[in-house]
Scaffold this motif. Structure first.
Motif, PDB file in Angstrom:
ATOM      1  N   LEU A   1       0.831  -1.206   0.000  1.00 14.98           N
ATOM      2  CA  LEU A   1       0.000   0.000   0.000  1.00 14.98           C
ATOM      3  C   LEU A   1       0.872   1.265   0.000  1.00 14.98           C
ATOM      4  CD1 LEU A   1      -2.861  -0.861   2.542  1.00 14.98           C
ATOM      5  CD2 LEU A   1      -2.993  -0.792   0.038  1.00 14.98           C
ATOM      6  N   GLN A   2       1.995   1.203   0.723  1.00 19.42           N
ATOM      7  CA  GLN A   2       2.917   2.342   0.732  1.00 19.42           C
ATOM      8  C   GLN A   2       3.423   2.638  -0.672  1.00 19.42           C
ATOM      9  OE1 GLN A   2       4.941   1.312   4.990  1.00 19.42           O
ATOM     10  NE2 GLN A   2       6.263   2.250   3.492  1.00 19.42           N
ATOM     11  N   LYS A   3       3.829   1.573  -1.363  1.00 19.58           N
ATOM     12  CA  LYS A   3       4.379   1.752  -2.709  1.00 19.58           C
ATOM     13  C   LYS A   3       3.320   2.286  -3.666  1.00 19.58           C
ATOM     14  CE  LYS A   3       7.012  -0.559  -6.334  1.00 19.58           C
ATOM     15  NZ  LYS A   3       7.659  -1.822  -6.764  1.00 19.58           N
ATOM     16  N   SER A   4       2.134   1.694  -3.644  1.00 17.38           N
ATOM     17  CA  SER A   4       1.072   2.149  -4.552  1.00 17.38           C
ATOM     18  C   SER A   4       0.616   3.565  -4.203  1.00 17.38           C
ATOM     19  CB  SER A   4      -0.115   1.177  -4.521  1.00 17.38           C
ATOM     20  OG  SER A   4      -0.667   1.112  -3.208  1.00 17.38           O
ATOM     21  N   GLY A   5       0.760   3.943  -2.931  1.00 19.27           N
ATOM     22  CA  GLY A   5       0.387   5.287  -2.507  1.00 19.27           C
ATOM     23  C   GLY A   5       1.482   6.323  -2.737  1.00 19.27           C
ATOM     24  N   GLY A   6       2.635   5.865  -3.249  1.00 24.84           N
ATOM     25  CA  GLY A   6       3.724   6.792  -3.567  1.00 24.84           C
ATOM     26  C   GLY A   6       4.460   7.335  -2.358  1.00 24.84           C
ATOM     27  N   LEU A   7       4.373   6.624  -1.222  1.00 18.64           N
ATOM     28  CA  LEU A   7       5.085   7.067  -0.017  1.00 18.64           C
ATOM     29  C   LEU A   7       6.528   6.562  -0.080  1.00 18.64           C
ATOM     30  CD1 LEU A   7       2.407   6.554   2.782  1.00 18.64           C
ATOM     31  CD2 LEU A   7       3.103   8.674   1.661  1.00 18.64           C
ATOM     32  N   TYR A   8       7.462   7.489  -0.177  1.00 19.35           N
ATOM     33  CA  TYR A   8       8.862   7.115  -0.380  1.00 19.35           C
ATOM     34  C   TYR A   8       9.733   7.436   0.827  1.00 19.35           C
ATOM     35  CZ  TYR A   8       9.195  12.137  -1.473  1.00 19.35           C
ATOM     36  OH  TYR A   8       9.122  13.515  -1.433  1.00 19.35           O
ATOM     37  N   VAL A   9      10.904   6.815   0.823  1.00 13.76           N
ATOM     38  CA  VAL A   9      11.998   7.168   1.726  1.00 13.76           C
ATOM     39  C   VAL A   9      13.172   7.531   0.829  1.00 13.76           C
ATOM     40  CG1 VAL A   9      13.603   6.367   3.510  1.00 13.76           C
ATOM     41  CG2 VAL A   9      11.209   5.595   3.542  1.00 13.76           C
ATOM     42  N   LYS A  10      13.754   8.682   1.072  1.00  6.85           N
ATOM     43  CA  LYS A  10      14.809   9.180   0.181  1.00  6.85           C
ATOM     44  C   LYS A  10      16.058   9.531   0.996  1.00  6.85           C
ATOM     45  CE  LYS A  10      13.471  11.950  -3.061  1.00  6.85           C
ATOM     46  NZ  LYS A  10      12.966  13.163  -3.756  1.00  6.85           N
ATOM     47  N   LEU A  11      17.196   8.987   0.547  1.00  7.07           N
ATOM     48  CA  LEU A  11      18.491   9.342   1.138  1.00  7.07           C
ATOM     49  C   LEU A  11      19.179  10.347   0.226  1.00  7.07           C
ATOM     50  CD1 LEU A  11      21.017   9.010   2.984  1.00  7.07           C
ATOM     51  CD2 LEU A  11      21.667   7.071   1.524  1.00  7.07           C
ATOM     52  N   ILE A  12      19.683  11.440   0.794  1.00  8.62           N
ATOM     53  CA  ILE A  12      20.423  12.445   0.027  1.00  8.62           C
ATOM     54  C   ILE A  12      21.774  12.665   0.698  1.00  8.62           C
ATOM     55  CG2 ILE A  12      20.484  14.839  -0.774  1.00  8.62           C
ATOM     56  CD1 ILE A  12      17.416  14.811  -0.762  1.00  8.62           C
ATOM     57  N   LEU A  13      22.836  12.567  -0.098  1.00 11.23           N
ATOM     58  CA  LEU A  13      24.194  12.844   0.370  1.00 11.23           C
ATOM     59  C   LEU A  13      24.748  14.001  -0.451  1.00 11.23           C
ATOM     60  CD1 LEU A  13      25.618   9.194   0.468  1.00 11.23           C
ATOM     61  CD2 LEU A  13      24.740  10.502   2.405  1.00 11.23           C
ATOM     62  N   GLN A  14      25.405  14.938   0.219  1.00 12.43           N
ATOM     63  CA  GLN A  14      25.985  16.065  -0.514  1.00 12.43           C
ATOM     64  C   GLN A  14      27.183  16.620   0.256  1.00 12.43           C
ATOM     65  OE1 GLN A  14      23.274  19.310  -1.340  1.00 12.43           O
ATOM     66  NE2 GLN A  14      24.524  20.089  -3.011  1.00 12.43           N
ATOM     67  N   MET A  15      28.209  16.998  -0.515  1.00 15.01           N
ATOM     68  CA  MET A  15      29.386  17.646   0.058  1.00 15.01           C
ATOM     69  C   MET A  15      29.485  19.046  -0.526  1.00 15.01           C
ATOM     70  SD  MET A  15      32.208  17.892   1.688  1.00 15.01           S
ATOM     71  CE  MET A  15      33.550  19.077   1.591  1.00 15.01           C
ATOM     72  N   ARG A  16      29.323  20.069   0.327  1.00 14.33           N
ATOM     73  CA  ARG A  16      29.413  21.453  -0.134  1.00 14.33           C
ATOM     74  C   ARG A  16      29.980  22.334   0.962  1.00 14.33           C
ATOM     75  NH1 ARG A  16      25.185  24.795  -3.238  1.00 14.33           N
ATOM     76  NH2 ARG A  16      27.111  25.902  -3.565  1.00 14.33           N
ATOM     77  N   ASN A  17      30.795  23.296   0.552  1.00 16.47           N
ATOM     78  CA  ASN A  17      31.347  24.274   1.494  1.00 16.47           C
ATOM     79  C   ASN A  17      32.005  23.611   2.700  1.00 16.47           C
ATOM     80  OD1 ASN A  17      30.183  26.212  -0.216  1.00 16.47           O
ATOM     81  ND2 ASN A  17      28.287  26.230   0.961  1.00 16.47           N
ATOM     82  N   ASN A  18      32.754  22.526   2.411  1.00 16.08           N
ATOM     83  CA  ASN A  18      33.482  21.790   3.452  1.00 16.08           C
ATOM     84  C   ASN A  18      32.567  21.176   4.505  1.00 16.08           C
ATOM     85  OD1 ASN A  18      35.926  22.410   2.228  1.00 16.08           O
ATOM     86  ND2 ASN A  18      36.204  24.281   3.420  1.00 16.08           N
ATOM     87  N   LYS A  19      31.330  20.892   4.122  1.00 14.76           N
ATOM     88  CA  LYS A  19      30.394  20.229   5.027  1.00 14.76           C
ATOM     89  C   LYS A  19      29.726  19.063   4.309  1.00 14.76           C
ATOM     90  CE  LYS A  19      29.206  23.976   8.233  1.00 14.76           C
ATOM     91  NZ  LYS A  19      30.233  24.923   7.809  1.00 14.76           N
ATOM     92  N   ILE A  20      29.543  17.978   5.046  1.00 17.08           N
ATOM     93  CA  ILE A  20      28.853  16.797   4.526  1.00 17.08           C
ATOM     94  C   ILE A  20      27.417  16.838   5.040  1.00 17.08           C
ATOM     95  CG2 ILE A  20      28.771  14.275   4.493  1.00 17.08           C
ATOM     96  CD1 ILE A  20      31.795  14.348   5.224  1.00 17.08           C
ATOM     97  N   LYS A  21      26.459  16.694   4.125  1.00 17.93           N
ATOM     98  CA  LYS A  21      25.042  16.658   4.518  1.00 17.93           C
ATOM     99  C   LYS A  21      24.491  15.267   4.258  1.00 17.93           C
ATOM    100  CE  LYS A  21      21.805  18.597   1.957  1.00 17.93           C
ATOM    101  NZ  LYS A  21      21.002  19.645   1.305  1.00 17.93           N
ATOM    102  N   ILE A  22      23.963  14.650   5.295  1.00 12.04           N
ATOM    103  CA  ILE A  22      23.274  13.362   5.174  1.00 12.04           C
ATOM    104  C   ILE A  22      21.822  13.625   5.540  1.00 12.04           C
ATOM    105  CG2 ILE A  22      23.121  10.976   5.986  1.00 12.04           C
ATOM    106  CD1 ILE A  22      26.082  11.205   6.780  1.00 12.04           C
TER     107      ILE A  22
END
Length: 500
Positions: free
Chosen positions: A117-138
């Motif tokens: 039901l979660q998948k059909s309802g479009g409910l997602y979990v998203k991981l984002i990683l980014q390195m900018r301005n000498n900082k790591i964002k998780i």
């Protein structure tokens, strides 16, 4: 790397991880049901990301934090589906108490159904990683906003974590076991403390229909200092090479003299047969799309103006200088440089038609945006050996040196070289900030954003980046509101570009 929902083993794409780090762009992985294979893949990506940044010492702790955050996000999505199935209002206190009494047992006994039901309802979990301005964002996001009760509960657990000095102490003192008592969050904060962070490095937000849990980590200062030291030493060695052929230096002096006449500038250029040929070839290239061929420097000066001629001279001189450094030319990098120059100039003509200076400067800024990479790629082995010696003398690790050669810090290296060659400030600024246009000074932000866009479109066409990785502010600046629109622009540019 944006989506990887299939349950079979997903192959790690290190090239995309390296590209994201060097360009300061986000990496995103989206899942709807979070199978075991997906959790393992997320861990692998995180490990590779940290390794590329020389932050392996954080891996064990951050893997725990990642698992805690994605599991919580998945559970939150399941809770939304469950309450909807039971016709209960998650935001109503009475309904919430009623639903939570049976939530855990019901969903565990029929988890496949609720995940479906979660998948059909479009409910997602998203991981984002980014390195900018000498900082790591998780960052972990799920498209279900926290209720006030959930938000308060999480913040209470973050605050409570400050009371404990160890995981054992936290586990023995927590009595309330409902909803896991937030023990995982408390342990996570204790894990972050082990790598020198505090609860201030952890954020919980509700934003645009999403719940966002975010960890901000400063990159190891020693690593950044070593990179900057190696970069400056490399530029010092480049000093040994003459700045430009004397003919170009002489003409630039003439151009900078307000008393000079255009006819004098044209005559000075025409006296150098090789330079004349190079400039006419550039003026007559497909980039500038002249209605009829330009056959003389006098006509070229009239067509592109003094600023345009000066930038063309810098372009020609830079190409010659980079070739003079020695070593084997990297055709792929040069083709990319010419492509970005072409794209930047034509984007400028379309998006900045009333700003002649941006149009004039767009080509050279596009051509030289990756000058740091070009220098490393074409450097003679003797230069590379000299840098290795300096790194050894200063106790800079081989790993740092390899990262430098691979392109890490290439924007700063290119900017330092441009400064040594006395380039105009606008060109230096664009080279330095072409991966982070929001960091450019206001006066040069539009041109920097334009070159950023040209560069990203080029990488988009070779599938090195995805649409979601484009800076939203840059897309908005140029009125690009969808991937379809971007594809249309990309298609026109790509079909018009030719390499001699």
């Amino acid at each position: 790397m944006q989506q990887a929902q299939k349950t079979q083993k997903v192959n790690l794409d290190n090239s995309k991880i390296k590209m994201a780090i060097r360009a300061g762009i986000p990496l995103s992985i989206t899942t709807y049901t979070l199978p075991r294979e997906m959790s393992e893949y997320m861990e692998e990506v995180l490990a590779a990301f940290l390794s590329e940044l020389g932050q392996e010492h954080m891996e064990t702790y951050l893997k725990y934090c990642l698992n805690e955050l994605v599991t919580n996000a998945k559970k939150a999505n399941t809770k939304r589906i469950y309450f909807k199935e039971k016709n209960l209002d998650l935001f109503n206190d009475a309904d919430y108490e009623k639903g939570m009494q049976s939530f855990k047992e019901d969903t565990l006994n029929n988890i496949r159904y609720y995940l479906g039901l979660q998948k059909s309802g479009g409910l997602y979990v998203k991981l984002i990683l980014q390195m900018r301005n000498n900082k790591i964002k998780i960052e972990v996001r799920n498209n279900a906003e926290l209720t006030f009760r959930e938000y308060k509960r999480m913040h209470d657990k973050v605050s409570r974590a400050q009371q404990y000095t160890s995981v054992d102490q936290a586990m023995t003192q927590i009595v309330d076991l409902s909803e896991g008592a937030g023990l995982g969050i408390i342990i996570m904060i204790l894990m972050l403390e082990k790598i020198g962070l505090t609860e201030e490095n952890f954020q919980i937000l509700n934003e645009n229909g999403e719940t966002i849990t975010r960890i901000i980590l400063p990159i190891n200062e020693k690593t950044q200092r070593a990179l900057n030291t190696a970069s400056h030493e490399f530029v010092k060695i480049i000093e040994e090479i003459p700045q430009f052929p004397e003919s170009i230096t002489k003409i630039n002096r003439l151009i900078n003299d307000s008393n000079s006449k255009m006819s004098e500038i044209a005559m000075a250029i025409s006296s150098d047969v090789s330079l004349t040929a190079d400039l006419l070839r550039l003026v007559n290239s497909v980039t500038f799309a002249l209605a009829s061929p330009c056959r003389s420097i006098a006509d070229a000066v009239k067509l592109v103006g003094i600023r345009g001629i000066k930038n063309m001279l810098l372009s020609v001189g830079s190409i010659k200088q980079l070739d003079n450094i020695g070593g084997k030319s990297q055709k792929t990098l040069w083709v990319h440089a010419y492509r970005v120059a072409f794209y930047a100039y034509n984007l400028a003509r379309n998006f900045c038609a009333s700003d002649k200076e941006i149009i004039d400067d767009s080509y050279i800024c596009g051509l030289l945006h990756d000058m740091g990479k070009l220098v490393f790629a074409t450097a003679h082995p003797d230069f590379i050996d000299s840098i290795k010696d300096i790194c050894r003398q200063r106790n800079i690790s081989t790993d740092i040196f390899e990262k430098l050669l691979a392109g890490v810090n290439h924007s700063e290296v290119g900017a330092l070289i441009a400064e040594k060659w006395n380039f105009p400030d606008i060109i230096i600024t664009v080279i330095r900030h072409h991966h982070e246009p929001d960091m450019a000074p206001p006066a040069s932000k539009k041109l920097t954003s334009l070159v950023y866009l040209a560069d990203m479109i080029s990488h988009y066409e070779t599938h090195e980046v995805d649409y979601y990785q484009f800076d939203l502010d840059v897309l908005k600046l140029f009125g690009i509101g969808s991937e379809t629109q971007l594809q249309k622009i990309s298609g026109k540019l790509s079909s018009a570009f030719k390499v001699d």
